[in-house]
Motif scaffolding. Structure first.
Motif, PDB file in Angstrom:
ATOM      1  N   LEU A 290      -2.808 -15.331  35.995  1.00 29.70           N
ATOM      2  CA  LEU A 290      -3.136 -16.618  35.389  1.00 29.70           C
ATOM      3  C   LEU A 290      -3.992 -17.478  36.307  1.00 29.70           C
ATOM      4  N   TYR A 291      -3.752 -17.387  37.617  1.00 29.91           N
ATOM      5  CA  TYR A 291      -4.507 -18.185  38.582  1.00 29.91           C
ATOM      6  C   TYR A 291      -5.797 -17.493  39.027  1.00 29.91           C
ATOM      7  N   HIS A 292      -6.090 -16.382  38.401  1.00 31.71           N
ATOM      8  CA  HIS A 292      -7.304 -15.617  38.696  1.00 31.71           C
ATOM      9  C   HIS A 292      -7.471 -15.349  40.190  1.00 31.71           C
ATOM     10  N   ASN A 293      -6.389 -14.938  40.810  1.00 34.25           N
ATOM     11  CA  ASN A 293      -6.460 -14.547  42.206  1.00 34.25           C
ATOM     12  C   ASN A 293      -7.339 -13.318  42.386  1.00 34.25           C
ATOM     13  N   PHE A 294      -7.693 -13.041  43.622  1.00 34.95           N
ATOM     14  CA  PHE A 294      -8.579 -11.947  43.985  1.00 34.95           C
ATOM     15  C   PHE A 294      -8.071 -10.625  43.428  1.00 34.95           C
ATOM     16  N   ASP A 295      -9.000  -9.813  42.907  1.00 37.45           N
ATOM     17  CA  ASP A 295      -8.631  -8.591  42.203  1.00 37.45           C
ATOM     18  C   ASP A 295      -8.348  -7.391  43.104  1.00 37.45           C
ATOM     19  N   GLY A 296      -8.484  -7.549  44.425  1.00 35.76           N
ATOM     20  CA  GLY A 296      -8.173  -6.458  45.335  1.00 35.76           C
ATOM     21  C   GLY A 296      -9.236  -5.394  45.422  1.00 35.76           C
ATOM     22  N   SER A 297     -10.455  -5.684  44.982  1.00 37.14           N
ATOM     23  CA  SER A 297     -11.514  -4.677  44.954  1.00 37.14           C
ATOM     24  C   SER A 297     -12.166  -4.452  46.308  1.00 37.14           C
TER      25      SER A 297
ATOM     26  N   GLY B 114      -5.609 -13.555  75.322  1.00 34.99           N
ATOM     27  CA  GLY B 114      -6.780 -13.145  76.082  1.00 34.99           C
ATOM     28  C   GLY B 114      -7.743 -12.293  75.274  1.00 34.99           C
ATOM     29  N   GLN B 115      -7.288 -11.836  74.099  1.00 32.30           N
ATOM     30  CA  GLN B 115      -8.153 -11.019  73.228  1.00 32.30           C
ATOM     31  C   GLN B 115      -8.174 -11.593  71.803  1.00 32.30           C
ATOM     32  N   TYR B 116      -7.965 -12.869  71.700  1.00 30.21           N
ATOM     33  CA  TYR B 116      -7.830 -13.505  70.392  1.00 30.21           C
ATOM     34  C   TYR B 116      -9.035 -13.246  69.484  1.00 30.21           C
ATOM     35  N   ARG B 117      -8.748 -12.907  68.227  1.00 36.62           N
ATOM     36  CA  ARG B 117      -9.740 -12.874  67.152  1.00 36.62           C
ATOM     37  C   ARG B 117      -9.120 -13.622  65.981  1.00 36.62           C
ATOM     38  N   MET B 118      -9.787 -14.637  65.487  1.00 41.73           N
ATOM     39  CA  MET B 118      -9.188 -15.503  64.464  1.00 41.73           C
ATOM     40  C   MET B 118      -9.114 -14.833  63.092  1.00 41.73           C
ATOM     41  N   GLY B 119      -9.922 -13.796  62.893  1.00 43.35           N
ATOM     42  CA  GLY B 119      -9.994 -13.164  61.577  1.00 43.35           C
ATOM     43  C   GLY B 119     -11.109 -13.772  60.740  1.00 43.35           C
ATOM     44  N   ILE B 120     -11.779 -12.951  59.974  1.00 43.76           N
ATOM     45  CA  ILE B 120     -12.870 -13.407  59.107  1.00 43.76           C
ATOM     46  C   ILE B 120     -12.595 -12.889  57.694  1.00 43.76           C
ATOM     47  N   LEU B 121     -12.505 -13.790  56.751  1.00 39.69           N
ATOM     48  CA  LEU B 121     -12.260 -13.414  55.363  1.00 39.69           C
ATOM     49  C   LEU B 121     -13.504 -12.782  54.758  1.00 39.69           C
ATOM     50  N   GLY B 122     -13.305 -11.798  53.880  1.00 34.71           N
ATOM     51  CA  GLY B 122     -14.415 -11.079  53.271  1.00 34.71           C
ATOM     52  C   GLY B 122     -15.130 -11.877  52.194  1.00 34.71           C
ATOM     53  N   LYS B 123     -16.361 -11.500  51.933  1.00 37.83           N
ATOM     54  CA  LYS B 123     -17.196 -12.242  50.984  1.00 37.83           C
ATOM     55  C   LYS B 123     -16.594 -12.272  49.585  1.00 37.83           C
ATOM     56  N   ALA B 124     -16.108 -11.142  49.104  1.00 32.94           N
ATOM     57  CA  ALA B 124     -15.559 -11.112  47.744  1.00 32.94           C
ATOM     58  C   ALA B 124     -14.351 -12.031  47.635  1.00 32.94           C
ATOM     59  N   TYR B 125     -13.472 -11.978  48.632  1.00 32.78           N
ATOM     60  CA  TYR B 125     -12.281 -12.830  48.617  1.00 32.78           C
ATOM     61  C   TYR B 125     -12.672 -14.308  48.643  1.00 32.78           C
ATOM     62  N   LEU B 126     -13.598 -14.673  49.522  1.00 28.18           N
ATOM     63  CA  LEU B 126     -14.029 -16.067  49.617  1.00 28.18           C
ATOM     64  C   LEU B 126     -14.749 -16.517  48.345  1.00 28.18           C
ATOM     65  N   SER B 127     -15.516 -15.624  47.732  1.00 31.06           N
ATOM     66  CA  SER B 127     -16.207 -15.975  46.491  1.00 31.06           C
ATOM     67  C   SER B 127     -15.209 -16.312  45.397  1.00 31.06           C
ATOM     68  N   ASN B 128     -14.153 -15.522  45.293  1.00 34.36           N
ATOM     69  CA  ASN B 128     -13.103 -15.805  44.324  1.00 34.36           C
ATOM     70  C   ASN B 128     -12.470 -17.167  44.585  1.00 34.36           C
TER      71      ASN B 128
ATOM     72  N   ALA C  83      -5.173  -3.581  56.285  1.00 33.19           N
ATOM     73  CA  ALA C  83      -5.099  -2.874  55.012  1.00 33.19           C
ATOM     74  C   ALA C  83      -5.062  -3.805  53.807  1.00 33.19           C
ATOM     75  N   ALA C  84      -4.997  -5.115  54.035  1.00 35.17           N
ATOM     76  CA  ALA C  84      -4.767  -6.066  52.947  1.00 35.17           C
ATOM     77  C   ALA C  84      -5.930  -6.105  51.962  1.00 35.17           C
ATOM     78  N   THR C  85      -5.620  -5.917  50.690  1.00 31.24           N
ATOM     79  CA  THR C  85      -6.592  -6.135  49.621  1.00 31.24           C
ATOM     80  C   THR C  85      -6.116  -7.233  48.675  1.00 31.24           C
ATOM     81  N   THR C  86      -4.995  -7.851  49.022  1.00 31.42           N
ATOM     82  CA  THR C  86      -4.508  -8.975  48.229  1.00 31.42           C
ATOM     83  C   THR C  86      -3.810  -9.968  49.137  1.00 31.42           C
ATOM     84  N   LEU C  87      -4.066 -11.220  48.912  1.00 36.11           N
ATOM     85  CA  LEU C  87      -3.413 -12.327  49.617  1.00 36.11           C
ATOM     86  C   LEU C  87      -3.571 -13.553  48.726  1.00 36.11           C
ATOM     87  N   PRO C  88      -2.770 -13.629  47.646  1.00 34.94           N
ATOM     88  CA  PRO C  88      -2.980 -14.668  46.631  1.00 34.94           C
ATOM     89  C   PRO C  88      -2.698 -16.067  47.165  1.00 34.94           C
ATOM     90  N   ARG C  89      -3.677 -16.953  47.017  1.00 35.55           N
ATOM     91  CA  ARG C  89      -3.516 -18.324  47.484  1.00 35.55           C
ATOM     92  C   ARG C  89      -4.031 -19.348  46.470  1.00 35.55           C
TER      93      ARG C  89
END
Length: 499
Positions: free
Chosen positions: A110-117, A130-144, A225-231
């Motif tokens: 219903l909330y049209h969350n990311f389709d996991g594609s 000492g090796q921190y990486r903040m993480g970068i969200l993917g284009k498809a996820y951010l577009s959704n 491995a994450a292809t879904t993280l509904p927010r």
């Protein structure tokens, strides 16, 4: 759902064009990690907690015609539709169209969350000190996510915004950091965690300018491995902050309804998320280590949003998809627009008449008659409050909404012993706040679970004891100058009543 190529082009293409126009060198044709030209542009500001070229390559595509794309919801809101006489209101067909156009949406959700594609993260977070990486969200996820965010903005007539690189760095660092201190973590806290220098600056920029949500970060989540993280539902609840007893402040909602906004940042890890709304442009944090000049060039291309006319109300004046209430009876908030109706003077007694209509068909809803129930409440304009709500004149304590209902046909005073319906005209950022009776909400919720739900329309008529709340410029439901202000919301099921 695939991206709408009619509107969109890769951000790196636009960035390359803007850098050339500004006298800089061009970016890579794809902006990916194998093309180092973009990295060379920002080498002086290169960061050690994310890969700049990967972040830039994963920002959602920009529209071909920025001005038209940005202003479409505002124009829809302000102009009359084929239906006629509905200026300054949300239009149901457009809301449905934009809901269905959300990119990469799971149609069953219903909330049209990311389709996991695609993977949620283009670069996974790493919390090794000492090796921190903040993480970068993917284009498809951010577009959704930005499409869904812009749908919510359209529900008050706000123009679309874009996800900017400099705010994306700050927002993601803000969420990733897991530092105590809320909006203002201390340097000593950052030093203890090994988050110093540019990383701490990014964290602080994001924290101080963002809406924050969540608690402890889940570092054991399988980010790779994450292809879904509904927010999207969580994002909806920011507007729904009045669902509990306190509806006085609505500060987060006010921030998200900042009409003049151009851009946001989205920071998401499991357990904590940030949405950066505020900020004075890329110069405020050196372009998020992406080069302030390059980021500023993109920022300047996007128009500053105009303030919608009429009555800026949430839930909206016009049509409102019921699911956006996020399973809670949230409070209304209304911002006065001086050109359209007069603002009450301090001390003026305001009477609010609330009417509830249920009807099987849509149409000219200004002609609805015979409400299911009608209730009147009152408040004093500019009445001081404690920061948690108006003061109950009998108890001397903050007045909270409760489930007590006034019998059908009766009138109700706001300050009844034990509580009563909530309406305040305290004069804060969005000064007029109220809530529909709980039994009306319950009736809607039950009906929308059926196969053929009705439309549910709430009409709110404001009458002042003085010159306040008189129509000065006609708009939807307010055709006559000098008449009492009317706010009307028609709730509908965005799937079952789409046509």
């Amino acid at each position: 759902m695939k991206p709408n190529k009619l509107y969109l082009l890769p951000l790196t293409t636009l960035l390359s064009m803007l850098l050339t126009a500004c006298g800089g060198g061009g970016g890579g044709d794809n902006g990916n990690a194998s093309d180092t030209s973009m990295d060379q542009q920002i080498a002086a500001n290169a960061s050690n907690f994310f890969t700049p070229s990967v972040l830039l390559a994963n920002l959602p595509d920009m529209p071909n015609d920025i001005a038209s794309y940005a202003s479409e919801p505002y124009n829809s809101y302000m102009n009359a539709s084929a239906k006629g006489n509905d200026q300054a209101s949300t239009k149901r067909p457009d809301i449905v169209k934009w809901y269905n156009a959300i990119r990469y949406a799971d149609p069953k959700d219903l909330y049209h969350n990311f389709d996991g594609s695609a993977p949620v993260y283009a670069e996974v977070p790493n919390w090794t000190k000492g090796q921190y990486r903040m993480g970068i969200l993917g284009k498809a996820y951010l577009s959704n996510h930005i499409d869904y965010y812009n749908l919510l903005r359209a529900l008050f007539g706000g123009q679309r915004v874009f996800i900017s690189g400099y705010k994306e760095v700050a927002s993601q660092a803000s969420s990733f950091s897991d530092l105590a201190g809320g909006h203002y973590p201390s340097k000593s806290t950052g030093e203890a965690a090994g988050m110093t220098g540019a990383l701490f600056s990014a964290i602080y920029s994001g924290r101080s300018g963002s809406n924050l949500q969540g608690g402890v970060v889940n570092r054991n989540f399988n980010y790779a491995a994450a292809t879904t993280l509904p927010r999207n539902s969580d994002l909806t609840s920011v507007w729904n902050e009045a669902a509990s007893g306190n509806i006085a402040g609505l500060g987060h909602r006010a921030a998200f309804m900042y009409a003049a906004a151009r851009d946001i940042g989205v920071g998401i890890v499991a357990g904590f998320h940030s949405w950066e709304v505020y900020g004075d442009g890329p110069a405020s944090n050196n372009g998020g280590l992406l080069g302030a000049a390059a980021q500023q060039a993109i920022y300047d291309k996007w128009p500053r949003g105009p303030v919608p006319g009429g009555a800026m109300s949430w839930p909206s004046h016009g049509y409102f998809p019921f699911f956006v209430l996020n399973a809670a009876n949230q409070g209304y908030s209304l911002s006065t627009q001086g050109a359209y109706f007069s603002t009450p003077a301090k001390g003026e007694i305001i009477t609010l008449k609330m009417e509830y209509f249920v009807h099987a068909k849509d149409g000219d809803l200004s002609q609805l008659q015979n409400p299911v129930q009608s209730i009147s409440v009152s408040a004093v304009a500019g009445q001081p409050n404690s920061g948690t709500g108006a003061i109950n004149l009998l108890s001397g304590k903050p007045d909270y909404v409760n489930a007590e209902q006034i019998p059908n046909g009766a009138s109700g005073a706001q300050y009844e012993q034990g509580g009563g319906y909530y309406f305040t005209a305290s004069g804060s950022t969005i000064p007029f706040q109220w809530r529909m009776p709980q039994n009306w909400y319950n009736a809607m919720q039950a009906d929308f679970k059926g196969l053929t739900p009705s439309f549910h329309t709430l009409r709110f008529t404001f009458s002042g004891s003085g010159a306040g709340f008189k129509v000065q410029k006609p708009f939807y439901m307010n055709p006559s100058v000098g008449a009492a202000l009317v706010i009307q919301t028609s709730f509908f099921d965005i799937r079952k009543q789409a046509n």
